[in-house]
Design an enzyme around this catalytic site. Structure first.
Site, PDB file in Angstrom:
ATOM      1  N   HIS A 166       0.714  -1.355  -0.022  1.00  0.00           N
ATOM      2  CA  HIS A 166      -0.007  -0.092  -0.008  1.00  0.00           C
ATOM      3  C   HIS A 166       0.797   1.449  -0.021  1.00  0.00           C
ATOM      4  O   HIS A 166       2.031   1.266   0.423  1.00  0.00           O
ATOM      5  CB  HIS A 166      -0.773   0.160   1.300  1.00  0.00           C
ATOM      6  CG  HIS A 166      -1.931  -1.097   1.357  1.00  0.00           C
ATOM      7  ND1 HIS A 166      -2.356  -1.850   2.311  1.00  0.00           N
ATOM      8  CD2 HIS A 166      -2.998  -1.042   0.302  1.00  0.00           C
ATOM      9  CE1 HIS A 166      -3.291  -2.451   2.164  1.00  0.00           C
ATOM     10  NE2 HIS A 166      -3.960  -2.146   1.060  1.00  0.00           N
ATOM     11  N   CYS A 253      -2.758   0.902   9.509  1.00  0.00           N
ATOM     12  CA  CYS A 253      -3.656  -0.069   9.042  1.00  0.00           C
ATOM     13  C   CYS A 253      -4.784  -0.199  10.040  1.00  0.00           C
ATOM     14  O   CYS A 253      -5.947  -0.775   9.806  1.00  0.00           O
ATOM     15  CB  CYS A 253      -2.948  -1.352   8.575  1.00  0.00           C
ATOM     16  SG  CYS A 253      -1.553  -1.109   7.785  1.00  0.00           S
TER      17      CYS A 253
HETATM   18  N1  GLY Z   1      -2.531  -8.625   5.607  1.00  0.00           N
HETATM   19  C1  GLY Z   1      -3.247  -7.442   5.056  1.00  0.00           C
HETATM   20  C2  GLY Z   1      -3.378  -7.259   3.717  1.00  0.00           C
HETATM   21  O1  GLY Z   1      -2.746  -7.807   2.978  1.00  0.00           O
HETATM   22  O2  GLY Z   1      -4.513  -6.617   3.294  1.00  0.00           O
END
Ligand code: GLY
Length: 258
Positions: A166, A253
């Site tokens: 991300h 996150c």
């Molecule tokens: N484990 C977090 C993701 O890959 O979205």
């Protein structure tokens, strides 16, 4: 500066051991340790002056503690995303229920097929939003996102990702024009206007710090980044995220801050 009043988190579920992972940080998460680390994370957030809403664990979705991905919450609207990871797509349903307690119906927007977008790819810098085009966030998702933001007077620009999961895996905004940047983001012209602290390669994971009302929460164990953030004048807190790191998850996150 107090910018955030609320935070939403979701308790990790037992099924987290089956969460998506690149294997960059090997090992299965220890569920009980993850719960303790999550407790500490909530405590740190509370110290930053926010009200924390704790959603119950959802065993149907192994990665569901990473609440940042199924929604983007701004001061003016909430955007329910359309996660690009198939096993995570359904997380958008229950996050919308939680978000409805904070936003009126006409301020809740949606990213829809064929667009995909995950909140981990969105970095808010004032009224401008950088969006990573990644394996999870596609061109159509960014087009829809940009159109929604424009309705509320926000702007948006795309950043192409080449290596990391991300956008916020590698770059994070600490307000006051300060960015933490690592790896592929160090020389991107997109961020030329910001003051950048370049993360040493061996501490790349700690690019994912979060600013919460003038305190920066730094993952435990990254001394160079911690020292740099203090040097920039921020108060700091540290939280151990070792069990979430095994799933490529970090401090950002694990919460929605708004
Ligand atoms: N484990 C977090 C993701 O890959 O979205």
């Amino acid at each position: 500066m107090k910018k955030f009043n609320n935070v939403i988190v979701r308790r990790p579920c037992r099924a987290m051991v089956e969460g998506i992972t690149s294997g960059l940080y090997p090992g299965k998460p220890d569920y009980n340790l993850a719960l303790k680390q999550h407790d500490a994370y909530i405590e740190a957030l509370k110290q930053c002056g926010v009200q924390v809403t704790v959603l119950p664990a959802d065993e149907a979705y192994p990665d569901s503690c990473f609440v940042e991905d199924p929604a983007v919450l701004t001061a003016k609207c909430a955007i329910i995303t359309n996660p690009g990871a198939a096993s995570r797509n359904g997380e958008k349903v229950s996050i919308e229920e939680a978000v409805r307690k904070f936003y009126p119906e006409d301020r809740i927007e949606h990213i829809v097929n064929p667009g995909t977008l995950e909140g981990g790819d969105v970095m808010m810098c004032g009224d401008h939003f950088f969006v990573g085009r990644s394996a999870r966030t596609n061109e159509e998702g960014i087009r829809q996102f940009s159109e929604i933001l424009a309705k509320y007077g926000y702007t948006c620009s795309e950043v192409k990702l080449e290596e990391v999961l991300h956008l916020k895996t590698g770059v994070n905004y600490l307000e006051n024009n300060n960015l933490l940047v690592s790896g592929e983001f160090v020389n991107k012209p997109d961020f030329a206007a910001y003051h950048k602290y370049i993360i040493p390669e061996e501490e790349a994971y700690a690019a994912n710090c979060i600013w919460v009302n003038d305190t920066v929460i730094v993952p435990e164990g990254y001394q160079a980044v911690l020292a740099a953030v203090k040097q920039m004048g921020y108060q700091t807190l540290t939280v151990d995220t070792s069990e979430f790191r095994k799933l490529d998850g970090g401090l950002s996150c694990l919460s929605l801050r708004f």
